[in-house]
Design an enzyme around this catalytic site. Structure first.
Site, PDB file in Angstrom:
ATOM      1  N   ARG A 113      54.179  37.843  44.234  1.00 41.19           N
ATOM      2  CA  ARG A 113      53.013  37.674  45.536  1.00 41.19           C
ATOM      3  C   ARG A 113      53.185  36.907  46.318  1.00 41.19           C
ATOM      4  NH1 ARG A 113      49.751  35.338  44.626  1.00 41.19           N
ATOM      5  NH2 ARG A 113      48.172  36.528  42.966  1.00 41.19           N
ATOM      6  N   ASP A 160      47.982  42.269  42.284  1.00 44.06           N
ATOM      7  CA  ASP A 160      49.018  41.598  42.308  1.00 44.06           C
ATOM      8  C   ASP A 160      50.811  43.220  41.647  1.00 44.06           C
ATOM      9  OD1 ASP A 160      47.943  39.585  42.772  1.00 44.06           O
ATOM     10  OD2 ASP A 160      47.774  39.172  40.679  1.00 44.06           O
ATOM     11  N   TYR A 187      37.807  32.975  35.890  1.00 40.59           N
ATOM     12  CA  TYR A 187      37.772  34.109  36.594  1.00 40.59           C
ATOM     13  C   TYR A 187      37.019  34.915  36.057  1.00 40.59           C
ATOM     14  CZ  TYR A 187      40.658  38.302  38.596  1.00 40.59           C
ATOM     15  OH  TYR A 187      41.002  38.888  39.342  1.00 40.59           O
TER      16      TYR A 187
HETATM   17  C1  GLA Z   1      44.981  37.186  40.090  1.00 43.85           C
HETATM   18  C2  GLA Z   1      44.146  39.008  39.769  1.00 43.85           C
HETATM   19  C3  GLA Z   1      44.571  39.249  41.063  1.00 43.85           C
HETATM   20  C4  GLA Z   1      43.152  38.873  42.156  1.00 43.85           C
HETATM   21  C5  GLA Z   1      43.651  37.370  42.300  1.00 43.85           C
HETATM   22  C6  GLA Z   1      41.969  36.216  43.269  1.00 43.85           C
HETATM   23  O1  GLA Z   1      46.019  37.093  40.605  1.00 43.85           O
HETATM   24  O2  GLA Z   1      45.893  38.756  38.705  1.00 43.85           O
HETATM   25  O3  GLA Z   1      43.945  40.915  40.449  1.00 43.85           O
HETATM   26  O4  GLA Z   1      41.841  39.174  41.441  1.00 43.85           O
HETATM   27  O5  GLA Z   1      43.899  36.603  41.495  1.00 43.85           O
HETATM   28  O6  GLA Z   1      42.541  36.853  44.367  1.00 43.85           O
END
Ligand code: GLA
Length: 337
Positions: free
Chosen positions: A10, A148, A197
């Site tokens: 995506r 995602d 993160y």
């Molecule tokens: C990663 C995580 C998602 C989201 C994005 C930031 O892709 O897997 O859940 O938090 O970062 O938007």
């Protein structure tokens, strides 16, 4: 080989670092993705990969600690097998056109395609997405949100997907006929994403302790947060949630210049308030924005490297590291059994 399953990657148009705070996101599936071919049966899930070395050999009944599984890519398979708990095993191959570590959700596509191949109920995308989200958290220790996995499962060709990550309400918003999405790679592989993160998420949760749900916090509440770091993190999440709805309505009304401005504002917020951009991403966004026919561009996904997404007029010529271009693609499917 009878079975064929597919799950797309995506690109997120807007709404980053909002999903794990029960916020709003607006991703779409792209035409790159991951496929599993093979045959069901037996007591093991055994998969090879065209990308990664080694074989994933996971017994039905699951493994105790997916993080201890080798080779590392098999941790995702192990966690999905554990979550889906299929009756039959699977012997096959994984093939992918998605670059890993690029902010295009290649790990979610792997989880979703394995779940699909193991017979997960695609009529209930929320439940499958939740199982895959848990699998990713257990395989990596990173407290990811649900965006995602859910977009990989629920995307519909030609539409972007607005997800309310609190209620898991899904709205399919037709993508304008006179626009195209271009994804470009900064050349930086994401690193340290896990710890940074988790730190960002913890900071948002700390801000929530002060002002209550960020989803409901007013700008006045946010600006009153004393700690400058927590204030900036909260400001990003609250303003980004508003930008998601603004972009959804701009796309629905074909207001593409305004849509581009929203992408640019989102990039600035991720750069200055959330601090997940890098000099290379900033530079790429700046260059792409200057190309005639481009309405706007921003970093996409978790940040710290990876890709930039641009909203353009169709057939806009961009001389750069284009990874994919097109219109919203379809979600996961079991193509044959
Ligand atoms: C990663 C995580 C998602 C989201 C994005 C930031 O892709 O897997 O859940 O938090 O970062 O938007």
């Amino acid at each position: 080989m009878g079975l064929r399953a597919f799950a797309p990657g995506r690109v997120n148009l807007i709404g980053d670092h909002t999903d794990y705070m029960g916020g709003l996101v607006l991703p779409m599936a792209i035409g790159l993705g991951t496929e599993v071919t093979g045959d069901r049966g037996g007591n093991w899930v055994m998969l090879g990969s065209d990308r990664f070395e080694g074989v994933a050999e996971i017994p039905l009944g699951g493994v105790e600690d997916p993080m201890a599984v080798e080779p590392p890519w098999a941790r995702y398979v192990a966690a999905v097998v554990d979550e889906i708990d299929p009756d039959d095993g699977l012997v096959g191959m994984v093939q992918s056109t998605l670059p890993a570590g690029s902010g295009l959700a290649s790990s979610a596509a792997l989880q979703v395609v394995v779940a699909t191949a193991l017979g997960a109920d695609l009529d209930d995308p929320r439940a499958v997405a939740e199982a895959c989200q848990r699998a990713e958290q257990r395989a990596t220790g990173v407290p990811v949100g649900i965006m995602d996995q859910l977009v990989s499962l629920a995307a519909v060709e030609g539409s972007v997907l607005r997800i309310d990550c609190d209620s898991l309400t899904l709205d399919h918003i037709p993508f304008p006929a006179d626009a195209e999405i271009v994804v470009l790679h900064s050349g930086e592989h994401r690193e340290l994403t896990g710890s940074a993160y988790a730190e960002r998420r913890a900071q948002c949760e700390a801000a929530e302790q002060i002002v209550g749900r960020l989803r409901d916090a007013s700008p006045v509440d946010v600006e009153a947060i004393e700690d400058p770091v927590l204030r900036r993190r909260a400001r990003h999440v609250t303003t980004e949630n508003r930008r998601v709805d603004a972009l959804a309505s701009a796309l629905a009304k074909d207001q593409l210049a305004y849509a581009g401005e929203l992408l640019v504002a989102s990039h600035a917020s991720l750069r200055d308030d959330f601090e997940v951009s890098t000099p290379m991403l900033d530079q790429l966004v700046g260059t792409v924005r200057g190309v005639p026919g481009v309405y706007g561009a921003r970093v996409t996904g978790a940040g710290f490297g990876g890709c930039v997404v641009a909203l353009c007029k169709p057939k806009t010529r961009i001389n750069g590291p284009v990874v994919w271009r097109g219109r919203p693609a379809r979600g996961a499917a079991l193509l044959s059994t």
